[in-house]
Scaffold this motif. Structure first.
Motif, mmCIF file in Angstrom:
data_model
loop_
_atom_site.group_PDB
_atom_site.id
_atom_site.type_symbol
_atom_site.label_atom_id
_atom_site.label_comp_id
_atom_site.label_asym_id
_atom_site.label_seq_id
_atom_site.Cartn_x
_atom_site.Cartn_y
_atom_site.Cartn_z
ATOM 1 N N ASN A 18 0.871 -1.165 0.000
ATOM 2 C CA ASN A 18 0.000 0.000 0.000
ATOM 3 C C ASN A 18 0.909 1.217 0.000
ATOM 4 O O ASN A 18 2.129 1.084 -0.077
ATOM 5 C CB ASN A 18 -1.007 -0.021 1.162
ATOM 6 C CG ASN A 18 -0.349 0.019 2.526
ATOM 7 O OD1 ASN A 18 0.679 0.659 2.717
ATOM 8 N ND2 ASN A 18 -0.940 -0.668 3.486
ATOM 9 N N SER A 19 0.371 2.392 0.102
ATOM 10 C CA SER A 19 1.197 3.591 -0.047
ATOM 11 C C SER A 19 2.115 3.868 1.133
ATOM 12 O O SER A 19 3.019 4.682 1.036
ATOM 13 C CB SER A 19 0.303 4.807 -0.292
ATOM 14 O OG SER A 19 -0.548 5.005 0.821
ATOM 15 N N LEU A 42 8.113 -3.678 5.555
ATOM 16 C CA LEU A 42 8.916 -2.778 4.740
ATOM 17 C C LEU A 42 8.299 -1.385 4.714
ATOM 18 O O LEU A 42 7.383 -1.128 3.948
ATOM 19 C CB LEU A 42 8.989 -3.319 3.310
ATOM 20 C CG LEU A 42 9.337 -4.812 3.183
ATOM 21 C CD1 LEU A 42 9.082 -5.276 1.761
ATOM 22 C CD2 LEU A 42 10.766 -5.059 3.615
ATOM 23 N N PRO A 43 8.791 -0.468 5.534
ATOM 24 C CA PRO A 43 8.228 0.887 5.536
ATOM 25 C C PRO A 43 8.598 1.636 4.260
ATOM 26 O O PRO A 43 9.629 1.378 3.650
ATOM 27 C CB PRO A 43 8.870 1.530 6.759
ATOM 28 C CG PRO A 43 10.112 0.768 6.996
ATOM 29 C CD PRO A 43 9.867 -0.630 6.499
ATOM 30 N N HIS A 44 7.743 2.562 3.862
ATOM 31 C CA HIS A 44 7.988 3.365 2.665
ATOM 32 C C HIS A 44 8.458 4.776 2.983
ATOM 33 O O HIS A 44 8.687 5.550 2.066
ATOM 34 C CB HIS A 44 6.724 3.422 1.800
ATOM 35 C CG HIS A 44 6.484 2.168 1.055
ATOM 36 N ND1 HIS A 44 6.869 1.977 -0.233
ATOM 37 C CD2 HIS A 44 5.916 1.002 1.441
ATOM 38 C CE1 HIS A 44 6.541 0.772 -0.623
ATOM 39 N NE2 HIS A 44 5.956 0.158 0.370
ATOM 40 N N THR A 51 15.656 0.045 5.766
ATOM 41 C CA THR A 51 15.611 -0.910 6.871
ATOM 42 C C THR A 51 14.293 -1.672 6.824
ATOM 43 O O THR A 51 13.283 -1.181 6.328
ATOM 44 C CB THR A 51 15.733 -0.205 8.232
ATOM 45 O OG1 THR A 51 14.628 0.668 8.411
ATOM 46 C CG2 THR A 51 17.032 0.565 8.341
ATOM 47 N N ALA A 52 14.313 -2.882 7.327
ATOM 48 C CA ALA A 52 13.111 -3.711 7.377
ATOM 49 C C ALA A 52 13.083 -4.415 8.720
ATOM 50 O O ALA A 52 14.125 -4.609 9.351
ATOM 51 C CB ALA A 52 13.121 -4.738 6.250
ATOM 52 N N GLY A 83 17.622 -3.765 -1.998
ATOM 53 C CA GLY A 83 18.227 -2.511 -1.588
ATOM 54 C C GLY A 83 18.175 -2.167 -0.111
ATOM 55 O O GLY A 83 18.506 -1.049 0.275
ATOM 56 N N TYR A 84 17.783 -3.119 0.734
ATOM 57 C CA TYR A 84 17.784 -2.839 2.167
ATOM 58 C C TYR A 84 19.195 -3.017 2.701
ATOM 59 O O TYR A 84 19.949 -3.867 2.246
ATOM 60 C CB TYR A 84 16.787 -3.754 2.891
ATOM 61 C CG TYR A 84 15.379 -3.379 2.541
ATOM 62 C CD1 TYR A 84 14.678 -2.466 3.308
ATOM 63 C CD2 TYR A 84 14.765 -3.883 1.396
ATOM 64 C CE1 TYR A 84 13.390 -2.075 2.960
ATOM 65 C CE2 TYR A 84 13.491 -3.491 1.034
ATOM 66 C CZ TYR A 84 12.813 -2.590 1.827
ATOM 67 O OH TYR A 84 11.554 -2.197 1.468
#
Length: 133
Positions: A18-19, A42-44, A51-52, A83-84
């Motif tokens: 989601n966004s 996975l924050p946006h 970071t995850a 890319g994390y």
């Protein structure tokens, strides 16, 4: 071609987007029965986009067969390929098997947050671990 190859490499990955936040799951099954999982939050947001947060679990009766390590490795490979730079996991101090397992896999203990959880009516510390690529 490279994008398609990356998609196919993880075609059996369950994702939700989601966004604001995305989630990626990997599962281990035995005879179509889920016996373990790894899950990446996975924050946006720009400040957290590299970071995850990871959780991993294996049903008690299936521990000791390398399932947790394979799920962990799969999630870390996905995170690195996407890319994390760092993955976190927080564990209750009462789950020292998990802390030891993660440390044996190269994770670093970064902090302990006192009395963060309540388990069986008792305050329990949170052990915060991280894996850096």
């Amino acid at each position: 071609g490279e994008e398609l190859a990356d998609e196919l490499r993880y075609e059996d990955t369950v994702t939700r987007h989601n966004s604001v936040w995305s989630r990626v799951f990997f599962v281990a099954t035995v005879d179509e029965y889920v016996v373990g999982w790894s899950h990446l939050d996975l924050p946006h947001s720009d400040k957290l986009r590299e970071t995850a947060q990871l959780t991993v679990g294996v049903r008690d009766e299936y521990r000791g067969y390398g399932i947790g390590k394979r799920l962990l490795d799969r999630a870390l490979a996905w995170a690195e390929a996407n890319g994390y730079r760092k993955v976190y996991n927080s564990v209750a101090r009462t789950n020292m098997n998990a802390v030891t397992f993660l440390e044996q896999q190269g994770w670093d203990r970064e902090a302990v947050r006192g009395d963060h959880f309540t388990i069986d009516g008792e305050p329990v510390d949170e052990v915060m671990l991280a894996y850096t690529f």
